[in-house]
Design a protein around this motif. Structure first.
Motif, PDB file in Angstrom:
ATOM      1  N   ILE D  30      22.292  38.325  32.081  1.00 54.47           N
ATOM      2  CA  ILE D  30      23.576  38.949  31.784  1.00 54.47           C
ATOM      3  C   ILE D  30      24.745  38.100  32.286  1.00 54.47           C
ATOM      4  O   ILE D  30      25.793  38.029  31.639  1.00 54.47           O
ATOM      5  CB  ILE D  30      23.621  40.358  32.413  1.00 54.47           C
ATOM      6  CG1 ILE D  30      22.516  41.251  31.809  1.00 54.47           C
ATOM      7  CG2 ILE D  30      24.980  40.999  32.219  1.00 54.47           C
ATOM      8  CD1 ILE D  30      22.761  41.688  30.400  1.00 54.47           C
ATOM      9  N   GLN D  31      24.585  37.447  33.429  1.00 51.08           N
ATOM     10  CA  GLN D  31      25.686  36.602  33.927  1.00 51.08           C
ATOM     11  C   GLN D  31      25.917  35.404  32.996  1.00 51.08           C
ATOM     12  O   GLN D  31      27.048  34.931  32.869  1.00 51.08           O
ATOM     13  CB  GLN D  31      25.418  36.149  35.368  1.00 51.08           C
ATOM     14  CG  GLN D  31      25.532  37.316  36.371  1.00 51.08           C
ATOM     15  CD  GLN D  31      25.454  36.878  37.830  1.00 51.08           C
ATOM     16  OE1 GLN D  31      25.112  35.737  38.141  1.00 51.08           O
ATOM     17  NE2 GLN D  31      25.771  37.797  38.736  1.00 51.08           N
ATOM     18  N   LEU D  34      28.350  36.693  30.382  1.00 49.45           N
ATOM     19  CA  LEU D  34      29.746  36.713  30.791  1.00 49.45           C
ATOM     20  C   LEU D  34      30.320  35.293  30.779  1.00 49.45           C
ATOM     21  O   LEU D  34      31.476  35.078  30.404  1.00 49.45           O
ATOM     22  CB  LEU D  34      29.896  37.357  32.171  1.00 49.45           C
ATOM     23  CG  LEU D  34      31.316  37.808  32.541  1.00 49.45           C
ATOM     24  CD1 LEU D  34      31.284  38.968  33.527  1.00 49.45           C
ATOM     25  CD2 LEU D  34      32.136  36.661  33.116  1.00 49.45           C
ATOM     26  N   GLU D  63      24.808  39.282  19.628  1.00 47.49           N
ATOM     27  CA  GLU D  63      25.521  40.041  20.655  1.00 47.49           C
ATOM     28  C   GLU D  63      26.508  39.151  21.387  1.00 47.49           C
ATOM     29  O   GLU D  63      27.598  39.591  21.763  1.00 47.49           O
ATOM     30  CB  GLU D  63      24.508  40.645  21.643  1.00 47.49           C
ATOM     31  CG  GLU D  63      25.149  41.491  22.719  1.00 47.49           C
ATOM     32  CD  GLU D  63      24.161  41.946  23.783  1.00 47.49           C
ATOM     33  OE1 GLU D  63      24.576  42.740  24.641  1.00 47.49           O
ATOM     34  OE2 GLU D  63      22.990  41.508  23.779  1.00 47.49           O
ATOM     35  N   TYR D 155      39.153  26.530  34.453  1.00 50.04           N
ATOM     36  CA  TYR D 155      38.369  27.674  34.933  1.00 50.04           C
ATOM     37  C   TYR D 155      39.262  28.851  35.319  1.00 50.04           C
ATOM     38  O   TYR D 155      39.037  29.986  34.896  1.00 50.04           O
ATOM     39  CB  TYR D 155      37.495  27.258  36.122  1.00 50.04           C
ATOM     40  CG  TYR D 155      36.643  28.378  36.657  1.00 50.04           C
ATOM     41  CD1 TYR D 155      35.511  28.804  35.974  1.00 50.04           C
ATOM     42  CD2 TYR D 155      36.976  29.026  37.841  1.00 50.04           C
ATOM     43  CE1 TYR D 155      34.724  29.845  36.460  1.00 50.04           C
ATOM     44  CE2 TYR D 155      36.194  30.073  38.330  1.00 50.04           C
ATOM     45  CZ  TYR D 155      35.080  30.472  37.632  1.00 50.04           C
ATOM     46  OH  TYR D 155      34.316  31.505  38.114  1.00 50.04           O
ATOM     47  N   VAL D 159      39.212  32.632  33.643  1.00 49.05           N
ATOM     48  CA  VAL D 159      38.960  33.872  34.383  1.00 49.05           C
ATOM     49  C   VAL D 159      40.164  34.802  34.261  1.00 49.05           C
ATOM     50  O   VAL D 159      40.018  36.018  34.071  1.00 49.05           O
ATOM     51  CB  VAL D 159      38.642  33.572  35.865  1.00 49.05           C
ATOM     52  CG1 VAL D 159      38.584  34.863  36.681  1.00 49.05           C
ATOM     53  CG2 VAL D 159      37.328  32.806  35.984  1.00 49.05           C
ATOM     54  N   TYR D 162      40.087  36.475  30.952  1.00 49.42           N
ATOM     55  CA  TYR D 162      39.003  37.469  30.908  1.00 49.42           C
ATOM     56  C   TYR D 162      39.422  38.748  31.621  1.00 49.42           C
ATOM     57  O   TYR D 162      39.230  39.857  31.105  1.00 49.42           O
ATOM     58  CB  TYR D 162      37.735  36.883  31.543  1.00 49.42           C
ATOM     59  CG  TYR D 162      36.578  37.853  31.569  1.00 49.42           C
ATOM     60  CD1 TYR D 162      35.732  37.994  30.474  1.00 49.42           C
ATOM     61  CD2 TYR D 162      36.353  38.650  32.680  1.00 49.42           C
ATOM     62  CE1 TYR D 162      34.686  38.904  30.489  1.00 49.42           C
ATOM     63  CE2 TYR D 162      35.307  39.572  32.703  1.00 49.42           C
ATOM     64  CZ  TYR D 162      34.483  39.691  31.608  1.00 49.42           C
ATOM     65  OH  TYR D 162      33.464  40.600  31.617  1.00 49.42           O
ATOM     66  N   LEU D 163      40.013  38.595  32.822  1.00 47.98           N
ATOM     67  CA  LEU D 163      40.383  39.781  33.594  1.00 47.98           C
ATOM     68  C   LEU D 163      41.574  40.506  32.975  1.00 47.98           C
ATOM     69  O   LEU D 163      41.625  41.736  32.956  1.00 47.98           O
ATOM     70  CB  LEU D 163      40.689  39.383  35.041  1.00 47.98           C
ATOM     71  CG  LEU D 163      39.471  38.917  35.838  1.00 47.98           C
ATOM     72  CD1 LEU D 163      39.895  38.470  37.234  1.00 47.98           C
ATOM     73  CD2 LEU D 163      38.432  40.037  35.939  1.00 47.98           C
ATOM     74  N   ALA D 165      42.278  40.850  29.965  1.00 53.27           N
ATOM     75  CA  ALA D 165      41.833  41.648  28.820  1.00 53.27           C
ATOM     76  C   ALA D 165      41.108  42.919  29.258  1.00 53.27           C
ATOM     77  O   ALA D 165      40.781  43.762  28.439  1.00 53.27           O
ATOM     78  CB  ALA D 165      40.910  40.808  27.928  1.00 53.27           C
ATOM     79  N   ARG D 166      40.824  43.032  30.567  1.00 46.37           N
ATOM     80  CA  ARG D 166      40.037  44.168  31.038  1.00 46.37           C
ATOM     81  C   ARG D 166      40.726  45.007  32.108  1.00 46.37           C
ATOM     82  O   ARG D 166      40.137  45.960  32.616  1.00 46.37           O
ATOM     83  CB  ARG D 166      38.695  43.658  31.588  1.00 46.37           C
ATOM     84  CG  ARG D 166      37.747  43.354  30.457  1.00 46.37           C
ATOM     85  CD  ARG D 166      36.657  42.421  30.790  1.00 46.37           C
ATOM     86  NE  ARG D 166      35.934  42.103  29.548  1.00 46.37           N
ATOM     87  CZ  ARG D 166      36.313  41.169  28.679  1.00 46.37           C
ATOM     88  NH1 ARG D 166      37.392  40.439  28.905  1.00 46.37           N
ATOM     89  NH2 ARG D 166      35.624  40.975  27.562  1.00 46.37           N
ATOM     90  N   ASP D 167      41.981  44.695  32.444  1.00 38.95           N
ATOM     91  CA  ASP D 167      42.575  45.468  33.538  1.00 38.95           C
ATOM     92  C   ASP D 167      43.194  46.765  33.058  1.00 38.95           C
ATOM     93  O   ASP D 167      43.603  47.592  33.864  1.00 38.95           O
ATOM     94  CB  ASP D 167      43.583  44.635  34.334  1.00 38.95           C
ATOM     95  CG  ASP D 167      44.844  44.371  33.542  1.00 38.95           C
ATOM     96  OD1 ASP D 167      44.944  44.825  32.393  1.00 38.95           O
ATOM     97  OD2 ASP D 167      45.731  43.699  34.079  1.00 38.95           O
ATOM     98  N   GLY D 168      43.272  46.948  31.747  1.00 34.84           N
ATOM     99  CA  GLY D 168      43.622  48.255  31.233  1.00 34.84           C
ATOM    100  C   GLY D 168      45.106  48.540  31.185  1.00 34.84           C
ATOM    101  O   GLY D 168      45.526  49.597  30.719  1.00 34.84           O
ATOM    102  N   ASP D 169      45.954  47.603  31.644  1.00 34.72           N
ATOM    103  CA  ASP D 169      47.379  47.884  31.653  1.00 34.72           C
ATOM    104  C   ASP D 169      47.920  48.051  30.233  1.00 34.72           C
ATOM    105  O   ASP D 169      48.901  48.749  30.004  1.00 34.72           O
ATOM    106  CB  ASP D 169      48.136  46.754  32.373  1.00 34.72           C
ATOM    107  CG  ASP D 169      47.824  46.773  33.867  1.00 34.72           C
ATOM    108  OD1 ASP D 169      47.312  47.802  34.335  1.00 34.72           O
ATOM    109  OD2 ASP D 169      48.073  45.762  34.531  1.00 34.72           O
ATOM    110  N   ASP D 170      47.256  47.386  29.309  1.00 35.96           N
ATOM    111  CA  ASP D 170      47.708  47.509  27.924  1.00 35.96           C
ATOM    112  C   ASP D 170      46.676  48.259  27.080  1.00 35.96           C
ATOM    113  O   ASP D 170      46.578  48.045  25.885  1.00 35.96           O
ATOM    114  CB  ASP D 170      47.981  46.116  27.327  1.00 35.96           C
ATOM    115  CG  ASP D 170      46.777  45.209  27.514  1.00 35.96           C
ATOM    116  OD1 ASP D 170      46.901  44.022  27.198  1.00 35.96           O
ATOM    117  OD2 ASP D 170      45.716  45.690  27.981  1.00 35.96           O
ATOM    118  N   ALA D 171      45.912  49.108  27.745  1.00 35.47           N
ATOM    119  CA  ALA D 171      44.857  49.826  27.012  1.00 35.47           C
ATOM    120  C   ALA D 171      45.465  50.830  26.031  1.00 35.47           C
ATOM    121  O   ALA D 171      46.436  51.496  26.346  1.00 35.47           O
ATOM    122  CB  ALA D 171      43.935  50.549  27.982  1.00 35.47           C
TER     123      ALA D 171
END
Lengths: 171, 171, 171, 171
Positions: D30-31, D34, D63, D155, D159, D162-163, D165-171
């Motif tokens: 799985i890593q 990512l 996938e 790098y 990162v 990636y983060l 897109a996942r911090d939800g501030d614009d969810a």
């Protein structure tokens, strides 16, 4: 000649039920598979013999194009291999056998080159002329094939044939 | 008596869905299986008891011809084993039990020979008379069987019977 | 709160096709399951959150009677967990989170007790207050649960409740 | 470019029969997944090429949204990759290849950045410019991706994307 469980696999069976039917999986090593492919073009034949009956073994053997596949549910390997040698008009001293457990002892004590995998029980290692560094299912068979080919001074030629068939110049 | 998860297996369950149905696989060790076959012809009976209910356990137990198989979804092992002993008219001090986790403690503290596998939790190792070198699913049960047979001075005879049944002279 | 892949599993997915349908298996640890059972009777709630969607996760969570299960295919864990806290009227500083990879960072930097498994990437270990000795899928969750219960001086009571429910005296 | 068996997997194939049909599973990390997600937003394209044909590989590649997936049952990787480079108008010296076995040699000796995994055979390590610390199926691909991104000084940015897109501030 190769034992299956603990030699071509990690000595485990993954058991479950799918749709009410018993299913078992076995874990085979891919580098072992390439090792067996290196034997194409040599005069070494490969047989596998298992003391259990498993569709997993039959399926993997078919993929690897193993010459002879014997599965005996009672782990009676000696009679089965005696018949195989008669069929191919071979003597025991022309045979190498790779095993890991007590059921392999009757055969290992007769063949010319008895081999034990790293994970073999003490009784099997005691009668082996060679004990692999790799464990079964983690390259033990590849190690044996490379060692045998090198001892016969055929390793470089076998690798050369394998690569020539894959470099695409005659694709 | 053998616990299942972490003793006969690598302490894991492989879970997935096939055709919308829950399926689970467990990983069993083949050398453990041969160890259980060595007990044929001795007066040692084998029971396995699991604190989960799994078709994988039932299927493997059937293959290994285990005498008694108990699966209790609430991990209530003590009442189940008490009933089993009564059925066979055995006392707790005639029993060896191999376990790995807290659910085994009520039984381990009653049997004559409490055994912990290498991967057991500290509480289980603390009450064990013997801790295996091998981990569950990687030969722990085979190690226990060999040790018990040697302690009873029955190991060589058991191996002899096993091999005699497979040398093919009376095939 | 527990991440799934690499925390409750060995960080792998076993992928294949059965009858033309995609199937995936995940490997869960049985001793982790008993650890989660130890939480029964405490006021600790358990939630698992995965950055992938997998039937394997849902099936194992159901078996373990996990209170809340969140699977977000985009690995957007922060919004999902924020909503969960609001639902339960909890603050971030009341939460412990166990993670292994970058997708866990937005959550780990907010919770009161950030925990990394032994197999976590360096960025995750860097923000963790506690790094487990055990790897994910090999007892990391059990280690966390035992450590939390001991820190709260509730471990002995939890084990006592677990065993009392299984000794059969009130069966 | 990534080999599959032994690079994206633990170099094993789990073989069994379900309902009379051959089924194989492969174990993916799985890593690693990512890591491949970190490449989104860079100008690095990913191709995987296998010397076996497996539905497991196709399913995992889908996938992971791998750009190009080549499976050649004869392990003839060179002709297939030559055609792929022509399609994308790329030269060999713009390519990094991660491999583990002899079938990868014809490609590894042509690419600009030949990489061997920790579990590669000696011949492959001998021609590699970089040998990973991690084994295939246990983070080797993640290690390569992180090293390449760091060498390009990309790098931290990867990162960060990636983060974000996942911090939800614009969810």
């Amino acid at each position: 000649m190769l034992d299956v469980d603990g030699v071509l696999t990690d000595n485990a069976v993954y058991v479950g039920a799918v749709g009410g039917e018993r299913v078992e999986f076995k874990r085979f090593d891919i580098q072992d598979g390439l090792g067996l492919a290196l034997l194409a073009g040599t005069d070494i034949r490969v047989a596998i013999i298992s003391g259990r009956t498993s569709e997993a073994t039959a399926l993997r053997a078919a993929e690897l194009r193993i010459d002879d596949v014997i599965q005996d549910p009672g782990a009676r390997k000696l009679p089965a291999l005696t018949a195989l040698l008669e069929k191919h008009r071979l003597d025991w001293d022309q045979v190498a056998f790779v095993g890991d457990d007590l059921a392999d002892l009757p055969v290992l004590t007769r063949v010319g080159l008895p081999i034990a995998v790293a994970n073999a029980v003490p009784e099997v290692k005691a009668v082996a002329a060679y004990v692999t560094e790799a464990a079964g299912g983690f390259g033990a068979v590849r190690e044996v094939i490379s060692a045998v080919l090198r001892a016969r001074d055929e390793y470089e030629a076998a690798v050369g044939r394998y690569l020539a068939a894959r470099d695409g110049d005659d694709a």
